[in-house]
Motif scaffolding. Sequence first.
Motif, PDB file in Angstrom:
ATOM      1  N   ILE A 456       0.830  -1.217   0.000  1.00 41.40           N
ATOM      2  CA  ILE A 456       0.000   0.000   0.000  1.00 41.40           C
ATOM      3  C   ILE A 456       0.860   1.261   0.000  1.00 41.40           C
ATOM      4  CG2 ILE A 456      -1.890   1.193   1.182  1.00 41.40           C
ATOM      5  CD1 ILE A 456      -2.583  -1.520  -0.032  1.00 41.40           C
ATOM      6  N   ALA A 457       2.070   1.180   0.537  1.00 38.32           N
ATOM      7  CA  ALA A 457       2.983   2.326   0.459  1.00 38.32           C
ATOM      8  C   ALA A 457       3.257   2.645  -1.003  1.00 38.32           C
ATOM      9  CB  ALA A 457       4.281   2.014   1.195  1.00 38.32           C
ATOM     10  N   PHE A 458       3.620   3.900  -1.287  1.00 33.13           N
ATOM     11  CA  PHE A 458       3.737   4.301  -2.690  1.00 33.13           C
ATOM     12  C   PHE A 458       4.918   3.630  -3.396  1.00 33.13           C
ATOM     13  CE2 PHE A 458       6.806   7.445  -1.090  1.00 33.13           C
ATOM     14  CZ  PHE A 458       7.735   7.513  -2.119  1.00 33.13           C
ATOM     15  N   LYS A 459       5.857   3.061  -2.631  1.00 27.85           N
ATOM     16  CA  LYS A 459       6.959   2.323  -3.241  1.00 27.85           C
ATOM     17  C   LYS A 459       7.442   1.269  -2.250  1.00 27.85           C
ATOM     18  CE  LYS A 459      10.789   5.184  -1.624  1.00 27.85           C
ATOM     19  NZ  LYS A 459      12.023   5.880  -1.989  1.00 27.85           N
ATOM     20  N   GLY A 460       8.261   0.346  -2.751  1.00 32.27           N
ATOM     21  CA  GLY A 460       8.763  -0.720  -1.893  1.00 32.27           C
ATOM     22  C   GLY A 460      10.264  -0.718  -1.716  1.00 32.27           C
ATOM     23  N   GLU A 461      11.000  -0.107  -2.659  1.00 32.84           N
ATOM     24  CA  GLU A 461      12.450  -0.052  -2.584  1.00 32.84           C
ATOM     25  C   GLU A 461      12.930   1.356  -2.902  1.00 32.84           C
ATOM     26  OE1 GLU A 461      13.848  -3.545  -1.126  1.00 32.84           O
ATOM     27  OE2 GLU A 461      15.146  -1.992  -1.964  1.00 32.84           O
ATOM     28  N   PRO A 462      13.647   2.023  -1.982  1.00 33.81           N
ATOM     29  CA  PRO A 462      13.825   1.647  -0.573  1.00 33.81           C
ATOM     30  C   PRO A 462      12.474   1.619   0.147  1.00 33.81           C
ATOM     31  CG  PRO A 462      15.337   3.427  -1.186  1.00 33.81           C
ATOM     32  CD  PRO A 462      14.341   3.296  -2.286  1.00 33.81           C
ATOM     33  N   THR A 464       9.350   2.154   2.569  1.00 35.30           N
ATOM     34  CA  THR A 464       8.752   3.337   3.178  1.00 35.30           C
ATOM     35  C   THR A 464       7.357   2.980   3.689  1.00 35.30           C
ATOM     36  OG1 THR A 464       8.119   5.654   2.822  1.00 35.30           O
ATOM     37  CG2 THR A 464       7.738   4.144   1.005  1.00 35.30           C
ATOM     38  N   MET A 465       6.879   3.794   4.633  1.00 26.52           N
ATOM     39  CA  MET A 465       5.495   3.678   5.108  1.00 26.52           C
ATOM     40  C   MET A 465       4.623   4.787   4.523  1.00 26.52           C
ATOM     41  SD  MET A 465       5.796   2.588   9.132  1.00 26.52           S
ATOM     42  CE  MET A 465       6.506   4.152   9.655  1.00 26.52           C
ATOM     43  N   ASP A 466       5.187   5.570   3.615  1.00 27.19           N
ATOM     44  CA  ASP A 466       4.512   6.751   3.088  1.00 27.19           C
ATOM     45  C   ASP A 466       3.383   6.341   2.140  1.00 27.19           C
ATOM     46  OD1 ASP A 466       3.823   9.280   2.229  1.00 27.19           O
ATOM     47  OD2 ASP A 466       5.888   9.935   1.937  1.00 27.19           O
ATOM     48  N   LEU A 467       2.187   6.837   2.415  1.00 29.67           N
ATOM     49  CA  LEU A 467       1.015   6.514   1.591  1.00 29.67           C
ATOM     50  C   LEU A 467       0.672   7.614   0.599  1.00 29.67           C
ATOM     51  CD1 LEU A 467      -1.352   5.121   4.394  1.00 29.67           C
ATOM     52  CD2 LEU A 467       0.330   3.866   3.027  1.00 29.67           C
ATOM     53  N   ARG A 468       1.388   8.727   0.654  1.00 28.08           N
ATOM     54  CA  ARG A 468       1.046   9.869  -0.198  1.00 28.08           C
ATOM     55  C   ARG A 468       1.267   9.529  -1.674  1.00 28.08           C
ATOM     56  NH1 ARG A 468       4.688  14.489   2.286  1.00 28.08           N
ATOM     57  NH2 ARG A 468       6.174  12.744   2.115  1.00 28.08           N
ATOM     58  N   GLY A 469       0.279   9.842  -2.489  1.00 25.86           N
ATOM     59  CA  GLY A 469       0.386   9.595  -3.922  1.00 25.86           C
ATOM     60  C   GLY A 469       0.464   8.127  -4.273  1.00 25.86           C
ATOM     61  N   SER A 470      -0.076   7.262  -3.419  1.00 24.65           N
ATOM     62  CA  SER A 470       0.030   5.825  -3.638  1.00 24.65           C
ATOM     63  C   SER A 470      -0.901   5.352  -4.759  1.00 24.65           C
ATOM     64  CB  SER A 470      -0.304   5.072  -2.347  1.00 24.65           C
ATOM     65  OG  SER A 470      -0.458   3.695  -2.590  1.00 24.65           O
ATOM     66  N   SER A 471      -0.317   4.713  -5.772  1.00 23.02           N
ATOM     67  CA  SER A 471      -1.125   4.119  -6.850  1.00 23.02           C
ATOM     68  C   SER A 471      -1.983   2.981  -6.320  1.00 23.02           C
ATOM     69  CB  SER A 471      -0.212   3.602  -7.969  1.00 23.02           C
ATOM     70  OG  SER A 471       0.554   4.646  -8.521  1.00 23.02           O
ATOM     71  N   SER A 472      -1.498   2.316  -5.276  1.00 22.32           N
ATOM     72  CA  SER A 472      -2.257   1.212  -4.682  1.00 22.32           C
ATOM     73  C   SER A 472      -3.589   1.704  -4.130  1.00 22.32           C
ATOM     74  CB  SER A 472      -1.438   0.568  -3.554  1.00 22.32           C
ATOM     75  OG  SER A 472      -0.157   0.213  -3.998  1.00 22.32           O
ATOM     76  N   ILE A 473      -3.565   2.847  -3.472  1.00 28.91           N
ATOM     77  CA  ILE A 473      -4.795   3.397  -2.898  1.00 28.91           C
ATOM     78  C   ILE A 473      -5.746   3.842  -3.998  1.00 28.91           C
ATOM     79  CG2 ILE A 473      -5.731   5.249  -1.462  1.00 28.91           C
ATOM     80  CD1 ILE A 473      -3.232   5.036   0.260  1.00 28.91           C
ATOM     81  N   ASP A 474      -5.200   4.454  -5.050  1.00 27.98           N
ATOM     82  CA  ASP A 474      -6.050   4.838  -6.191  1.00 27.98           C
ATOM     83  C   ASP A 474      -6.727   3.608  -6.790  1.00 27.98           C
ATOM     84  OD1 ASP A 474      -5.313   7.474  -5.869  1.00 27.98           O
ATOM     85  OD2 ASP A 474      -3.746   7.402  -7.415  1.00 27.98           O
ATOM     86  N   LEU A 475      -5.958   2.528  -6.924  1.00 29.00           N
ATOM     87  CA  LEU A 475      -6.525   1.288  -7.471  1.00 29.00           C
ATOM     88  C   LEU A 475      -7.608   0.733  -6.555  1.00 29.00           C
ATOM     89  CD1 LEU A 475      -6.526  -1.135  -9.440  1.00 29.00           C
ATOM     90  CD2 LEU A 475      -4.680  -2.123  -8.049  1.00 29.00           C
ATOM     91  N   ALA A 476      -7.345   0.764  -5.253  1.00 31.57           N
ATOM     92  CA  ALA A 476      -8.320   0.229  -4.297  1.00 31.57           C
ATOM     93  C   ALA A 476      -9.646   0.978  -4.397  1.00 31.57           C
ATOM     94  CB  ALA A 476      -7.757   0.325  -2.880  1.00 31.57           C
ATOM     95  N   TYR A 477      -9.570   2.306  -4.515  1.00 25.80           N
ATOM     96  CA  TYR A 477     -10.803   3.084  -4.668  1.00 25.80           C
ATOM     97  C   TYR A 477     -11.496   2.748  -5.994  1.00 25.80           C
ATOM     98  CZ  TYR A 477     -10.281   6.128  -0.600  1.00 25.80           C
ATOM     99  OH  TYR A 477     -10.206   6.625   0.679  1.00 25.80           O
TER     100      TYR A 477
END
Length: 578
Positions: A456-462, A464-477
């Motif tokens: 769900i974080a916007f990236k995986g490498e490196p 992060t716990m940052d959800l801002r601008g996450s494509s995953s959240i856009d997809l979930a909606y």
Amino acid sequence: MSEKLSRFLICYEQDFLDDVIKRINGQKDKFPGVIFVQNNKGQLRGVLTDSDIIKAISQCTDTHIPVSDHMNRNPIAYKESLPRSELLQEVRLEVNKRKSTSGKLVRYVPIIDEKQRILDIIDIYSLAEFNLDTNYTVCIAGLGFVGLTLAVKIASLGISVIGYDTNQELIDSLAEREVTVYEPRLKDMLDKVLDEKSLFLTHNSKDISLCNIYIISVGTPTKNDIPDLNYIKAALNVIGDNLSTNDLVMLRSTVPVGTTRNIASKVLTKKSGLRCGDEYYLAFTPERTVEGRAMDELSQLPQIVGGISKRCVEKSSQFWSNISNSVVPVSSVEAAEFVKLLNNSYRDLRFAFSNSFSLLADNYNLVAREVIEAANDGYPRDPIALPSPGVGGYCLSKDPYLYASTCPKEHTHSELASLGRTINKLSGLYPLSLANEYAERNNRSLETYSILIIGIAFKGEPQTMDLRGSSSIDLAYGLKKRGAKVYIYDHLVPSNKLDHLPFEQTSFDDSCNKCEIVMIMNNNPNNISDELLHLLNKKPTLLFDGWSQYDSIQVSKYKNICYSTMGFMHGREQLPTN
């Protein structure tokens, strides 16, 4: 009282502390942090600093007490016969001898006559440059990811830092050593600088009045792809109210080109009454760190510096030379503003090219990553970026729009950056089209499916716990809007950071057992394992592997898993003929 002395508070030793505090609060000008105490004959008897006042308030229930009870009766002062050229060195020697201020330089020094009467007060900072052995205090305005990492890094070098943010809840949690962002070593470093008291946290703008370096690191979001500079302007107004001669202000927030000169300098000049580039100094010094490596990159990355005047560049460069291994002055603030926008807009555009190919590869049912890796293999020029299901994050999702905003509407030079954003948004929704295709293949609608999104974080490498601008959240909606029941999971992101989202959370195993479509949206390797494949193989399941982390041939051994990735889905009956 002379004009030189008028900005300083001078009181009598028999004055009461509560009355002095009222005088401080009633001042129109910035309180310089020190009060000079004299007797009835006008002779210097001591000094009372802001620290002395805070200590007195903490110790006494009643502040109706003489200032003489808490003043320093042996202040550093010099006779008028001492040449100004020798004053700085004399103050340094005296401070070191007394060891009363941890080796830090006293800022305001009274000049007295033979009868101990105050003739002048010298600002030592006007004689000293901004070096580590001088007693300057840095204000970091805005304690999001950028501001917090910078504040902790600077404070770890022994420099006094005041971290200021209007969010009291954030300040309180940081004071309790609670860090809500994932950054290696940040928590340990925060604990250390708080213990050493080199970092002070506050939401009260009055607390930054003694700073002489201000770094603005507030957010610059976009609304409908238009830059919103309200946070920048609010920070500038607060700093302008506290600005003094020779202070240095540096913008670190990403801004549209022209913001430093056309907005920042005008706000600061109007609020302070000081001349920009002459009486105070203003520069743009962009932040370019990546989440997950910020504490190292603050030292390792070259620091770009652009100033309103040559002196602004010199002072800013001198400061950053204490932090960064390399400082790169550029010709103007506009050049420095462009550097950050170029870095991020170009990076986003590189990803957009790869993601655009992914959408094209779908027409031929090709694994986009396989084709790109083949194109890169042994080819010495311009490696193509790997494809991904969207490009998110706070910076890349908005900075191309900031870049595009610099171009007049009648020109099209910067439209490429906006087009790249559009493509990356489309690639983020590509998994939605695969889910629809899979549902139709099984003569079902999406609303009959339970779908698990992993990462769900916007990236995986490196990581992060940052959800801002996450494509995953856009997809979930997007999936929820079509009636699907959506579950979310991220190895690194704690569940309490996901509670505000309108999606289901349960154990990882339970989610896998319930869901017939599973989508891996970032490349955090801790999100996947062979165990995941075993769990999904219990029933017919579509697995979307957005970063092609699994070997498609290996996954094909799991008979119940329909494997898909950018450009490809297993089981399509035939390739298009045109």
